[in-house]
Every structure is written in structure tokens, then in C-alpha cells.
Design a protein around this motif. Structure first.
Motif, PDB file in Angstrom:
ATOM      1  N   ASN A  75       0.822  -1.214   0.000  1.00 51.84           N
ATOM      2  CA  ASN A  75       0.000   0.000   0.000  1.00 51.84           C
ATOM      3  C   ASN A  75       0.854   1.262   0.000  1.00 51.84           C
ATOM      4  O   ASN A  75       0.433   2.314   0.461  1.00 51.84           O
ATOM      5  CB  ASN A  75      -0.931   0.001   1.223  1.00 51.84           C
ATOM      6  CG  ASN A  75      -1.985   1.095   1.157  1.00 51.84           C
ATOM      7  OD1 ASN A  75      -2.548   1.350   0.099  1.00 51.84           O
ATOM      8  ND2 ASN A  75      -2.227   1.752   2.278  1.00 51.84           N
ATOM      9  N   ARG A  76       2.056   1.154  -0.538  1.00 50.25           N
ATOM     10  CA  ARG A  76       2.947   2.324  -0.483  1.00 50.25           C
ATOM     11  C   ARG A  76       2.428   3.504  -1.297  1.00 50.25           C
ATOM     12  O   ARG A  76       2.748   4.655  -0.980  1.00 50.25           O
ATOM     13  CB  ARG A  76       4.340   1.917  -0.970  1.00 50.25           C
ATOM     14  CG  ARG A  76       5.141   1.155   0.090  1.00 50.25           C
ATOM     15  CD  ARG A  76       6.467   0.673  -0.443  1.00 50.25           C
ATOM     16  NE  ARG A  76       6.296  -0.392  -1.416  1.00 50.25           N
ATOM     17  CZ  ARG A  76       7.309  -1.037  -2.000  1.00 50.25           C
ATOM     18  NH1 ARG A  76       8.555  -0.696  -1.721  1.00 50.25           N
ATOM     19  NH2 ARG A  76       7.079  -2.006  -2.862  1.00 50.25           N
ATOM     20  N   ASP A  77       1.626   3.238  -2.348  1.00 52.65           N
ATOM     21  CA  ASP A  77       1.084   4.371  -3.110  1.00 52.65           C
ATOM     22  C   ASP A  77      -0.282   4.808  -2.604  1.00 52.65           C
ATOM     23  O   ASP A  77      -0.933   5.664  -3.201  1.00 52.65           O
ATOM     24  CB  ASP A  77       1.018   4.031  -4.597  1.00 52.65           C
ATOM     25  CG  ASP A  77       0.079   2.865  -4.916  1.00 52.65           C
ATOM     26  OD1 ASP A  77      -0.544   2.347  -3.963  1.00 52.65           O
ATOM     27  OD2 ASP A  77      -0.018   2.486  -6.091  1.00 52.65           O
ATOM     28  N   GLY A  78      -0.756   4.186  -1.480  1.00 54.48           N
ATOM     29  CA  GLY A  78      -2.007   4.608  -0.866  1.00 54.48           C
ATOM     30  C   GLY A  78      -3.259   4.123  -1.558  1.00 54.48           C
ATOM     31  O   GLY A  78      -4.363   4.581  -1.241  1.00 54.48           O
ATOM     32  N   ALA A  79      -3.119   3.169  -2.469  1.00 52.26           N
ATOM     33  CA  ALA A  79      -4.277   2.728  -3.238  1.00 52.26           C
ATOM     34  C   ALA A  79      -5.324   2.031  -2.386  1.00 52.26           C
ATOM     35  O   ALA A  79      -6.501   1.991  -2.757  1.00 52.26           O
ATOM     36  CB  ALA A  79      -3.817   1.797  -4.358  1.00 52.26           C
ATOM     37  N   ALA A  84      -5.472   8.415   1.608  1.00 55.30           N
ATOM     38  CA  ALA A  84      -4.605   8.825   0.513  1.00 55.30           C
ATOM     39  C   ALA A  84      -5.399   9.272  -0.704  1.00 55.30           C
ATOM     40  O   ALA A  84      -4.944  10.111  -1.484  1.00 55.30           O
ATOM     41  CB  ALA A  84      -3.666   7.687   0.135  1.00 55.30           C
ATOM     42  N   GLY A  85      -6.577   8.674  -0.906  1.00 52.84           N
ATOM     43  CA  GLY A  85      -7.417   9.097  -2.017  1.00 52.84           C
ATOM     44  C   GLY A  85      -7.047   8.509  -3.362  1.00 52.84           C
ATOM     45  O   GLY A  85      -7.635   8.870  -4.379  1.00 52.84           O
ATOM     46  N   ALA A  86      -6.075   7.616  -3.415  1.00 50.97           N
ATOM     47  CA  ALA A  86      -5.699   6.992  -4.677  1.00 50.97           C
ATOM     48  C   ALA A  86      -6.710   5.908  -5.045  1.00 50.97           C
ATOM     49  O   ALA A  86      -7.472   5.432  -4.205  1.00 50.97           O
ATOM     50  CB  ALA A  86      -4.295   6.398  -4.564  1.00 50.97           C
ATOM     51  N   THR A  87      -6.710   5.521  -6.315  1.00 50.34           N
ATOM     52  CA  THR A  87      -7.608   4.458  -6.764  1.00 50.34           C
ATOM     53  C   THR A  87      -6.799   3.344  -7.419  1.00 50.34           C
ATOM     54  O   THR A  87      -5.674   3.543  -7.857  1.00 50.34           O
ATOM     55  CB  THR A  87      -8.653   4.976  -7.765  1.00 50.34           C
ATOM     56  OG1 THR A  87      -7.977   5.525  -8.894  1.00 50.34           O
ATOM     57  CG2 THR A  87      -9.542   6.019  -7.123  1.00 50.34           C
ATOM     58  N   GLU A 165      -4.688  -1.443   8.132  1.00 47.37           N
ATOM     59  CA  GLU A 165      -3.463  -0.852   7.596  1.00 47.37           C
ATOM     60  C   GLU A 165      -2.336  -1.077   8.583  1.00 47.37           C
ATOM     61  O   GLU A 165      -2.473  -0.825   9.779  1.00 47.37           O
ATOM     62  CB  GLU A 165      -3.658   0.639   7.327  1.00 47.37           C
ATOM     63  CG  GLU A 165      -4.457   0.913   6.070  1.00 47.37           C
ATOM     64  CD  GLU A 165      -4.321   2.347   5.586  1.00 47.37           C
ATOM     65  OE1 GLU A 165      -3.202   2.902   5.677  1.00 47.37           O
ATOM     66  OE2 GLU A 165      -5.332   2.900   5.142  1.00 47.37           O
ATOM     67  N   VAL A 166      -1.224  -1.560   8.065  1.00 50.46           N
ATOM     68  CA  VAL A 166      -0.053  -1.861   8.876  1.00 50.46           C
ATOM     69  C   VAL A 166       1.092  -0.992   8.369  1.00 50.46           C
ATOM     70  O   VAL A 166       1.311  -0.893   7.157  1.00 50.46           O
ATOM     71  CB  VAL A 166       0.313  -3.359   8.771  1.00 50.46           C
ATOM     72  CG1 VAL A 166       1.531  -3.658   9.634  1.00 50.46           C
ATOM     73  CG2 VAL A 166      -0.861  -4.229   9.187  1.00 50.46           C
ATOM     74  N   TYR A 167       1.820  -0.369   9.314  1.00 46.82           N
ATOM     75  CA  TYR A 167       2.918   0.522   8.942  1.00 46.82           C
ATOM     76  C   TYR A 167       4.218  -0.021   9.519  1.00 46.82           C
ATOM     77  O   TYR A 167       4.649   0.368  10.615  1.00 46.82           O
ATOM     78  CB  TYR A 167       2.648   1.935   9.458  1.00 46.82           C
ATOM     79  CG  TYR A 167       1.293   2.471   9.064  1.00 46.82           C
ATOM     80  CD1 TYR A 167       1.009   2.804   7.745  1.00 46.82           C
ATOM     81  CD2 TYR A 167       0.287   2.628  10.012  1.00 46.82           C
ATOM     82  CE1 TYR A 167      -0.233   3.288   7.378  1.00 46.82           C
ATOM     83  CE2 TYR A 167      -0.964   3.102   9.652  1.00 46.82           C
ATOM     84  CZ  TYR A 167      -1.223   3.429   8.341  1.00 46.82           C
ATOM     85  OH  TYR A 167      -2.459   3.904   7.983  1.00 46.82           O
ATOM     86  N   ASP A 173       6.695   2.494   5.935  1.00 39.94           N
ATOM     87  CA  ASP A 173       6.114   1.677   4.870  1.00 39.94           C
ATOM     88  C   ASP A 173       4.629   1.495   5.145  1.00 39.94           C
ATOM     89  O   ASP A 173       4.129   1.835   6.225  1.00 39.94           O
ATOM     90  CB  ASP A 173       6.828   0.318   4.817  1.00 39.94           C
ATOM     91  CG  ASP A 173       6.741  -0.325   3.437  1.00 39.94           C
ATOM     92  OD1 ASP A 173       5.971   0.184   2.609  1.00 39.94           O
ATOM     93  OD2 ASP A 173       7.438  -1.325   3.203  1.00 39.94           O
ATOM     94  N   SER A 174       3.899   0.939   4.189  1.00 37.38           N
ATOM     95  CA  SER A 174       2.462   0.740   4.373  1.00 37.38           C
ATOM     96  C   SER A 174       2.016  -0.547   3.686  1.00 37.38           C
ATOM     97  O   SER A 174       2.317  -0.768   2.512  1.00 37.38           O
ATOM     98  CB  SER A 174       1.673   1.923   3.807  1.00 37.38           C
ATOM     99  OG  SER A 174       0.275   1.706   3.941  1.00 37.38           O
ATOM    100  N   GLU A 175       1.280  -1.378   4.433  1.00 38.95           N
ATOM    101  CA  GLU A 175       0.671  -2.581   3.888  1.00 38.95           C
ATOM    102  C   GLU A 175      -0.793  -2.607   4.307  1.00 38.95           C
ATOM    103  O   GLU A 175      -1.149  -2.129   5.389  1.00 38.95           O
ATOM    104  CB  GLU A 175       1.373  -3.847   4.403  1.00 38.95           C
ATOM    105  CG  GLU A 175       2.812  -3.995   3.953  1.00 38.95           C
ATOM    106  CD  GLU A 175       3.476  -5.231   4.544  1.00 38.95           C
ATOM    107  OE1 GLU A 175       2.825  -5.908   5.378  1.00 38.95           O
ATOM    108  OE2 GLU A 175       4.631  -5.507   4.194  1.00 38.95           O
TER     109      GLU A 175
END
Length: 452
Positions: A75-79, A84-87, A165-167, A173-175
Motif C-alpha cells: 500500500n505504499r502508493d495509498g491505493a 490517501a485518495g488513490a484508486t 493498515e499496517v505501517y 512503509d504501508s501494507e
């Protein structure tokens, strides 16, 4: 996620499609309502870090559990984060309630033998030696070579329940960790008001089909039942009503992909896949590469039942009892009791009690789980095509102590564990519908011990 040259796994999420008219309510499926049909499946494989799925049960006498799955995504790009608002691809927003599935493709899903091809009279051909041959008369056929089959199968499908969400790495980092449940959960939350006019006495299979139709679930594989269930006002949720119907039948209810599967009383002794060996995990006598990585067995007095007490919910005091005196002499009285069966007939209850006693009154070693890792394309195809109820022959080699055994058993639960470049199939198995003698001293546990 390509882990071998022969297998690819895909993680996909459902997006409401115009063809289906949308799926479910506005909180789950954007702005549409469910119109039936499948969603469009959006590929999320590029984000996937690992998947573990589980379906089935341990023992054939238990109810089928709600299937579960755990998906881990990068989830590093926040999808996968609403903040994050990404899709994702297809402008998909991941949220609880969306459908999600694990699908596998393999070029090694076995082979198909084509039908023989008639050779017309007077046809000529050249053989491998260069000699010319001519067909004289009719009845000559040509057998084409076996054709490899391409397996494309959904291993698990369900509904997203929770997104965590795990950081890791100090929050740098983000997963996203998604927990999902199969479609039994949908029927568990479907709990309409109790009926004022009861459903009629009917076959168990008719009751299950009626409830599936009531919610518009179009994907059904219903075996005709042997037992009738009583009139019901459905005072519980649909999942419990269906599972209790399966208990009254002595069969099973579970989901395979989107399909609601109902099995009748004798499915493990009648169905083709349950009576014909589907796979041979373990190092067998033919020297095939070893697919068995680990196994676990148990021999316990806790598994013994020699006093079976069953009754219908309409007459719970009218207990139908089956006892094994010889077993009670050896192990003491070990009672199983259930007095809320949905059966309409005491004759059907008697059949359930007699079968349970026959299978469980003697002690025996149960092979519980086998961990399988494919080592060639054929094994990979076997494991990806595994079904609940499949009859398999497991060989436990025990090469260090120098002895081993082989047992035929039924698959009762299936787990797929995919991580990094490795994947495994873990089976929960049970020796369903064993044939036990009444004399414990003559008991044959079904194992073929030794390797001679």
C-alpha cells in the motif's frame, strides 16, 4: 504472482457492472443495487504480497465452517487507504463489502483423452516405418494422443470483512491486510422477521433451494436429499436454517467459488469424486516425486462415541438412541446428544444415529492434515483442482524410522497458502464413512502398513 513456470495466481476484486445492474446496496456497491450476476473482476495481483485461504471442516460429522481468507497488499502508493485518495485499476475503491477472490491458472491441469476417430473404408496412410497402409472395411478407429487441459479455477471467493493498515519499518512503509469471509456470511446476516405462515414439510434439498432463491442467489449445486425436514417459520438467520437442514439430511452445505453446494446423506459414498481416487500425495510405491511435506495424525479416546442420542425439535423428549455395548465395555459410556434436529421423520433420525455409531464407536488413528508442495506440473494441477469430498490416497513414508503407511481418506477442508515464491496446499482430511465391525478385536484401521 508467478511462482513456477506452470502456475499463475491472480487476486481480483469485484466492481459493480452494468451487465449485472450493480451489486447489493449503496454502502457496499457504490451507487447501484444488486441486480444479480457477477461483478466485473479487477486484477490486483501487482499489489499482492501473499494470500491464505481456508474452507471446509476437520471432521465429516461437523458442520462446514464459514470460509476465510487473508490478503496482504503493498500500500505504499495509498491505493488501499481512503485517506490517501488513490484508486486502483478500473477506478476501484477497496472497501468492506466488496467481493474478492483468488484465481489460479495452470497449463498442467491434467489431460483429456479424445474420443476415437473412425477411419473410413479404403483410407490410406503412411506408417512410422514408411509403409503404406489401407483400411479395409468399417470399424477401424484412430486414437488421438491425450490433450493437456488448461486449468483456470477460482480457488476462493468471498466478501471483504475488515481492512487493516499496517505501517512496518518504523512507520515508513504501508501494507493493507484484508480479512474476508465466504458467502455463508451473507446468509448469516440475512435474518428477516419470523414467518407467520410456516414453510411446508419438504425434502431437505427443496428447503435449501427455496432459501437460496428467496435471496436471489443464482449459483446453486443442489443434490437431491434423502430426508424430509419439518415445517419451519425460519426463526433464525438463513445460514443457520440451511446448516440445520444439512444436519438433518446428514449431508453438507458449503461454498465453492460463488456456488452454494448442498450434498445429500450418502454423498461421500456415492459421488464420483468421493469414490474414485483423485490424488496420491506422498511418496508412493511407483517412485513418484514426493509431494507430501508434512502430516499430522491423532489417536484419541475423545473421538469415540458409543451412545448416540438424537431427537427432533418437534419432540425433543422422544430420544432415538443407538448404543454400542462392546464399545462401552472397553471405553465406558461416551455420549453424543442433539435434540433439535429439523427432521420430520423418526426413521430418518434413526438412520443418522445408526450411521454415527457405526463410524465412531471404536478408537482409531485419524490422519488429520497433510501439507502438500507440488514438485512437477501434474502435482500442481492436482492440488489446484482439489475439491471438498475428494477421495485421496495419502502415503506417509517415515523413511528415517524405516516404516510407513498408506490410507485412503476424504478431503474435508482446503487451505491455500501463497507467500513470496512458495505456495502450498494444506488439506484437512477424515476417514469418512469407515466400515467398522462390531468386535473391536477384529478392527482393521484401514492402513496398509509397510512398503512391501
Amino acid at each position: 504472482m508467478t511462482y513456477t513456470a506452470d502456475v499463475q495466481f491472480f487476486v481480483e476484486a469485484g466492481l459493480a457492472s452494468s451487465a449485472s445492474g450493480g451489486l447489493w446496496d449503496t454502502a457496499i456497491w457504490d451507487t447501484d443495487v444488486w441486480g444479480g450476476g457477477e461483478p466485473d473482476w479487477i486484477d490486483l495481483t501487482a499489489y499482492s504480497l501473499g494470500v491464505t485461504t481456508q474452507t471446509g471442516r476437520q471432521y465429516w460429522t461437523e458442520r462446514m465452517e464459514t470460509g476465510t481468507a487473508r490478503f496482504v497488499f503493498d500500500n505504499r502508493d495509498g491505493a488501499f487507504s481512503p485517506i490517501a485518495g488513490a484508486t486502483l485499476p478500473g477506478n476501484l475503491n477497496i472497501r468492506p463489502g466488496r467481493w474478492i477472490r483468488l484465481r489460479a491458472q495452470s497449463a498442467s491441469g491434467g489431460t483429456v483423452t479424445p474420443d476415437p476417430v473412425p477411419v473410413p473404408d479404403q483410407t490410406t496412410w503412411t506408417g512410422v516405418t514408411g509403409r503404406t497402409w489401407t483400411a479395409n472395411g468399417t470399424g477401424l478407429v484412430y486414437q488421438p494422443a491425450d490433450v493437456p487441459t488448461f486449468l483456470d479455477r477460482v480457488l476462493w471467493a468471498g466478501i471483504i470483512d475488515t481492512i487493516d493498515e499496517v505501517y512496518p519499518d518504523g512507520g515508513s512503509d504501508s501494507e493493507s491486510v484484508i480479512t474476508a469471509v465466504d458467502f455463508q456470511a451473507y446468509f448469516a446476516i440475512n435474518n428477516p422477521p419470523e414467518l407467520t405462515v410456516p414453510l411446508p414439510v419438504e425434502l431437505s434439498s427443496a428447503r435449501v433451494a427455496r432459501l437460496l432463491d428467496e435471496v436471489g442467489w443464482e449459483w446453486q449445486d443442489i443434490s437431491t436429499g434423502d430426508h424430509q425436514v419439518d415445517a419451519s417459520t425460519v426463526d433464525v438467520n438463513y445460514a443457520k436454517e440451511i446448516q440445520e437442514t444439512a444436519r438433518a439430511e446428514g449431508g453438507a452445505f458449503y461454498f465453492e467459488n460463488l456456488t452454494a453446494v448442498f450434498k445429500s446423506f450418502a454423498w461421500l459414498s456415492n459421488d464420483e469424486r468421493s469414490t474414485t481416487i483423485q490424488s496420491y500425495p506422498g511418496r508412493g510405491f511407483d517412485g513418484d516425486p514426493r509431494v507430501l511435506d508434512a502430516a499430522r495424525a491423532r489417536w484419541s479416546i475423545l473421538d469415540i462415541e458409543n451412545d448416540i442420542q438424537l431427537a427432533r425439535r418437534q419432540s425433543p423428549a422422544d430420544i432415538r438412541r443407538e448404543q454400542g455395548p462392546a464399545s462401552q465395555t472397553l471405553y465406558g459410556q461416551r455420549t453424543y446428544s442433539y435434540t433439535s434436529l429439523y427432521n420430520e421423520s423418526n426413521t430418518d433420525v434413526d438412520a443418522l444415529a445408526a450411521r454415527r455409531l457405526a463410524q465412531l464407536q471404536w478408537d482409531f488413528q485419524r490422519l488429520l492434515t497433510v501439507n502438500l508442495y507440488p514438485e512437477n506440473p501434474t502435482q500442481a494441477g492436482d492440488l489446484l483442482n482439489m475439491r471438498i469430498g475428494d477421495l485421496i490416497r495419502v502415503s506417509v513414508p517415515l523413511t528415517l524410522p524405516g516404516w510407513g503407511y498408506t490410507v485412503e481418506t476424504h478431503v474435508q477442508g482446503i487451505t491455500y497458502d501463497i507467500a513470496g515464491t512458495d505456495w502450498a496446499c494444506i488439506l484437512r482430511v477424515d476417514q469418512s464413512l469407515r466400515q467398522n465391525p462390531t468386535d473391536a478385536r477384529a478392527f482393521d484401521d484401514g492402513y496398509d502398513e509397510g512398503w512391501a
